[in-house]
Design a protein around this motif. Structure first.
Motif, PDB file in Angstrom:
ATOM      1  N   THR A   1       0.852  -1.195   0.000  1.00 21.30           N
ATOM      2  CA  THR A   1       0.000   0.000   0.000  1.00 21.30           C
ATOM      3  C   THR A   1       0.892   1.251   0.000  1.00 21.30           C
ATOM      4  OG1 THR A   1      -0.053   0.106   2.402  1.00 21.30           O
ATOM      5  CG2 THR A   1      -1.782  -1.205   1.334  1.00 21.30           C
ATOM      6  N   VAL A   2       0.333   2.349  -0.483  1.00 21.16           N
ATOM      7  CA  VAL A   2       1.081   3.619  -0.492  1.00 21.16           C
ATOM      8  C   VAL A   2       1.387   4.038   0.949  1.00 21.16           C
ATOM      9  CG1 VAL A   2       1.004   6.055  -1.183  1.00 21.16           C
ATOM     10  CG2 VAL A   2       0.062   4.310  -2.688  1.00 21.16           C
ATOM     11  N   ASP A   3       0.436   3.760   1.821  1.00 21.09           N
ATOM     12  CA  ASP A   3       0.612   4.087   3.237  1.00 21.09           C
ATOM     13  C   ASP A   3       1.849   3.382   3.808  1.00 21.09           C
ATOM     14  OD1 ASP A   3      -0.401   5.537   5.310  1.00 21.09           O
ATOM     15  OD2 ASP A   3      -1.293   3.733   6.248  1.00 21.09           O
ATOM     16  N   GLN A   4       1.968   2.110   3.474  1.00 22.51           N
ATOM     17  CA  GLN A   4       3.111   1.302   3.938  1.00 22.51           C
ATOM     18  C   GLN A   4       4.426   1.877   3.402  1.00 22.51           C
ATOM     19  OE1 GLN A   4       2.679  -2.692   2.322  1.00 22.51           O
ATOM     20  NE2 GLN A   4       4.755  -3.268   2.878  1.00 22.51           N
ATOM     21  N   LEU A   5       4.419   2.285   2.123  1.00 24.34           N
ATOM     22  CA  LEU A   5       5.639   2.834   1.517  1.00 24.34           C
ATOM     23  C   LEU A   5       6.011   4.165   2.173  1.00 24.34           C
ATOM     24  CD1 LEU A   5       4.913   2.021  -2.244  1.00 24.34           C
ATOM     25  CD2 LEU A   5       6.427   0.801  -0.694  1.00 24.34           C
ATOM     26  N   ARG A   6       5.003   4.950   2.509  1.00 21.97           N
ATOM     27  CA  ARG A   6       5.274   6.236   3.181  1.00 21.97           C
ATOM     28  C   ARG A   6       5.995   6.004   4.503  1.00 21.97           C
ATOM     29  NH1 ARG A   6       0.020   8.485   1.352  1.00 21.97           N
ATOM     30  NH2 ARG A   6       0.584   9.580  -0.549  1.00 21.97           N
ATOM     31  N   LYS A   7       5.723   4.838   5.134  1.00 20.27           N
ATOM     32  CA  LYS A   7       6.388   4.538   6.411  1.00 20.27           C
ATOM     33  C   LYS A   7       7.707   3.793   6.188  1.00 20.27           C
ATOM     34  CE  LYS A   7       1.950   3.941   8.726  1.00 20.27           C
ATOM     35  NZ  LYS A   7       0.962   2.857   8.780  1.00 20.27           N
ATOM     36  N   ALA A   8       8.143   3.728   4.938  1.00 23.47           N
ATOM     37  CA  ALA A   8       9.394   3.025   4.575  1.00 23.47           C
ATOM     38  C   ALA A   8       9.352   1.548   4.975  1.00 23.47           C
ATOM     39  CB  ALA A   8      10.611   3.724   5.168  1.00 23.47           C
ATOM     40  N   GLN A   9       8.158   0.971   4.947  1.00 22.35           N
ATOM     41  CA  GLN A   9       8.040  -0.476   5.176  1.00 22.35           C
ATOM     42  C   GLN A   9       8.074  -1.130   3.803  1.00 22.35           C
ATOM     43  OE1 GLN A   9       4.389  -0.710   7.402  1.00 22.35           O
ATOM     44  NE2 GLN A   9       5.356  -0.008   9.281  1.00 22.35           N
ATOM     45  N   TRP A  10       9.296  -1.414   3.333  1.00 18.09           N
ATOM     46  CA  TRP A  10       9.456  -1.821   1.938  1.00 18.09           C
ATOM     47  C   TRP A  10       9.016  -3.264   1.679  1.00 18.09           C
ATOM     48  CZ3 TRP A  10       9.737   2.802   0.511  1.00 18.09           C
ATOM     49  CH2 TRP A  10      10.661   3.715   0.997  1.00 18.09           C
ATOM     50  N   ASP A  11       9.231  -4.136   2.683  1.00 18.06           N
ATOM     51  CA  ASP A  11       8.991  -5.562   2.441  1.00 18.06           C
ATOM     52  C   ASP A  11       7.517  -5.940   2.534  1.00 18.06           C
ATOM     53  OD1 ASP A  11      11.506  -6.781   1.846  1.00 18.06           O
ATOM     54  OD2 ASP A  11      12.124  -6.243   3.885  1.00 18.06           O
ATOM     55  N   LEU A  12       7.195  -7.057   1.893  1.00 20.12           N
ATOM     56  CA  LEU A  12       5.840  -7.590   2.009  1.00 20.12           C
ATOM     57  C   LEU A  12       5.778  -8.474   3.239  1.00 20.12           C
ATOM     58  CD1 LEU A  12       6.283  -7.589  -1.476  1.00 20.12           C
ATOM     59  CD2 LEU A  12       3.853  -7.527  -0.946  1.00 20.12           C
ATOM     60  N   CYS A  13       4.778  -8.258   4.038  1.00 19.77           N
ATOM     61  CA  CYS A  13       4.694  -8.980   5.314  1.00 19.77           C
ATOM     62  C   CYS A  13       3.389  -9.767   5.419  1.00 19.77           C
ATOM     63  CB  CYS A  13       4.764  -7.993   6.470  1.00 19.77           C
ATOM     64  SG  CYS A  13       6.375  -7.212   6.588  1.00 19.77           S
ATOM     65  N   CYS A  14       3.455 -10.837   6.214  1.00 18.44           N
ATOM     66  CA  CYS A  14       2.252 -11.601   6.546  1.00 18.44           C
ATOM     67  C   CYS A  14       1.466 -10.805   7.593  1.00 18.44           C
ATOM     68  CB  CYS A  14       2.633 -12.948   7.150  1.00 18.44           C
ATOM     69  SG  CYS A  14       3.606 -13.971   6.074  1.00 18.44           S
ATOM     70  N   GLU A  15       0.275 -11.287   7.889  1.00 16.94           N
ATOM     71  CA  GLU A  15      -0.554 -10.589   8.880  1.00 16.94           C
ATOM     72  C   GLU A  15       0.129 -10.519  10.243  1.00 16.94           C
ATOM     73  OE1 GLU A  15      -4.488 -12.169   8.902  1.00 16.94           O
ATOM     74  OE2 GLU A  15      -4.918 -11.265   6.949  1.00 16.94           O
ATOM     75  N   ASP A  16       0.959 -11.555  10.546  1.00 16.74           N
ATOM     76  CA  ASP A  16       1.642 -11.545  11.855  1.00 16.74           C
ATOM     77  C   ASP A  16       2.901 -10.663  11.847  1.00 16.74           C
ATOM     78  OD1 ASP A  16       3.463 -12.956  10.389  1.00 16.74           O
ATOM     79  OD2 ASP A  16       3.282 -14.842  11.486  1.00 16.74           O
ATOM     80  N   GLY A  17       3.143  -9.965  10.742  1.00 17.07           N
ATOM     81  CA  GLY A  17       4.255  -9.021  10.678  1.00 17.07           C
ATOM     82  C   GLY A  17       5.567  -9.622  10.173  1.00 17.07           C
ATOM     83  N   THR A  18       5.608 -10.938   9.965  1.00 16.39           N
ATOM     84  CA  THR A  18       6.857 -11.540   9.478  1.00 16.39           C
ATOM     85  C   THR A  18       7.016 -11.260   7.972  1.00 16.39           C
ATOM     86  OG1 THR A  18       5.693 -13.620   9.151  1.00 16.39           O
ATOM     87  CG2 THR A  18       6.970 -13.414  11.172  1.00 16.39           C
TER      88      THR A  18
END
Ligand SMILES: NC(=O)c1ccc[n+]([C@@H]2O[C@H](COP(=O)([O-])OP(=O)(O)OC[C@H]3O[C@@H](n4cnc5c(N)ncnc54)[C@H](O)[C@@H]3O)[C@@H](O)[C@H]2O)c1
Length: 371
Positions: A147-164
């Motif tokens: 999501t664009v929101d995720q990219l804005r937070k510099a969370q580049w990787d794709l994560c599972c629901e549990d955050g891994t």
């Protein structure tokens, strides 16, 4: 006399190498290309690297009359003509749709009731969007996006629901397409239109999904496509390559020689109605590739700029599963990145590269398509 083969977009990077390979194999080659200024410079003259043994027609792919003439006596067609550039396609929507979608429709209408016995269309890895991933639970993820929101937070990787963080896997042809740009949409349309018409009219048709192709003759002054060419033009101008995100995004770089060999196998093998990945099957991170390029260019003193910025629609990881290509084409990539870069560097020594990256980036910024 060898069979006559038509290459649309044959004056471009891949098309010109394919021309050489086909002539070497005894075919006759005819090219139709409009010498797009973005690729060939504003004077748009026939590139000097183009093999003089090939017949050249300067015309637009949307020019039905020119295509009708170009198809006379042709036994096989490679459809390579396209507007190429993911970011640019997000604002030059009409141009990309005109060249890629309408251009393909004009080609196909003129192809009917001709002597053409094989059609090979250049498709693209861009149709996958993100590649295939495996979650920590072992579940395979086919349609992940960031999501664009995720990219804005510099969370580049794709994560599972549990955050891994999910593990990227080689992407096979069965991966569900995820069309994140007008370019990707138009490449998918090109592919499907060709396969559909080929099937309906009994013209054996193959779509080759190219990954990141690199090699000599890549347009160095075109800032809209070809990450290696863009980096090279920065290094040659003694400027650091600009790397988006954290530079750890993985891509599959395949040498143009291997791509052209795959094209010839697609032509010569008795196969039809297939979409096939053409990559190296090996991934490199973008930072790694910048570093390798700096080594062969003797520019290790220039540190790439890891910007932490992002482009909307960019993917994190995608690299090819080439099992199908191996099985049906007998495809075996020969040129390692190390070897390919040495050849590229030797060619680059004599090239003048106009670094237009800032223009391309500011066009994205102005439209809110990059951070
Ligand atoms: N280079 C890559 O990494 C890559 C990856 C995936 C797919 N592809 C596909 O492979 C094909 C060739 O790519 P390339 O890298 O050689 O690009 P390129 O830009 O070097 O070549 C494209 C050629 O098409 C011509 N062209 C553009 N619009 C035209 C029009 N309206 N009428 C006639 N000719 C036109 C251009 O003048 C150019 O010579 C394209 O279809 C592209 O989408 C390339």
């Amino acid at each position: 006399m060898g069979d006559l083969v038509l290459i649309t977009g044959g004056a471009g990077f891949i098309g010109s190498h394919l021309t050489d390979e086909l002539l070497k194999r005894g075919y006759r080659v005819r090219i139709i290309d409009n010498l797009l200024p973005q690729v060939h410079g504003s004077v748009s003259v026939k590139p000097s690297y183009l093999n003089p043994e090939a017949e050249f027609i300067r015309a637009d792919i949307c020019d039905s009359e020119a295509l009708r003439k170009a198809l006379k006596g042709v036994k096989a067609v490679f459809h390579l003509a396209a507007s190429v550039g993911v970011g640019q396609s997000m604002y030059q929507i009409k141009k990309y749709t005109q060249t890629n979608n309408i251009g393909t429709s004009v080609l196909l209408e003129n192809l009917l009731h001709t002597s053409v016995e094989k059609l090979v269309v250049a498709s693209s890895m861009s149709i996958y969007g993100e590649g295939l991933y495996k979650g920590s639970d072992g579940f395979i993820h086919n349609t992940t996006i960031r999501t664009v929101d995720q990219l804005r937070k510099a969370q580049w990787d794709l994560c599972c629901e549990d955050g891994t963080v999910m593990e990227p896997l080689p992407t096979p042809e069965s991966k569900v397409p995820c069309l994140a740009s007008i370019y990707a949409l138009s490449k998918y349309d090109q592919e499907r239109m060709c396969l559909l018409i080929g099937n309906a009219y009994n013209i054996p048709t193959v779509a080759l999904r190219f990954f990141n192709v690199y090699g000599t003759r890549q347009a160095l002054s075109n800032p809209y496509t070809g990450v290696l060419a863009i980096f090279a033009s920065r290094y040659l101008n003694s400027r650091p390559p600009m790397i988006f995100e954290d530079g750890k995004q993985r891509r599959d770089f395949v040498h143009v020689y291997d791509v052209c060999t795959a094209c010839c196998c697609a032509l010569e093998r008795c196969i039809a109605n297939l979409s096939i990945n053409i990559g190296s099957g090996i991934y490199y991170s973008i930072s790694q590739v910048a570093l390798e390029l700096s080594k062969v260019l003797g520019k290790t003193d220039i540190e790439p700029l890891i910007s932490g910025k992002f482009r909307i629609g960019d993917i994190r990881h995608c690299f090819a599963d080439i099992t199908l290509a191996k099985n049906v084409l007998g495809y075996k990539p020969k040129i390692t990145l190390e070897k390919g870069l040495i050849e590229l560097a030797a060619w680059l020594e004599n090239q003048i590269a106009h670094d237009k990256l800032d223009i391309a980036n500011s066009e994205l910024v102005a439209r809110g398509l990059t951070s």
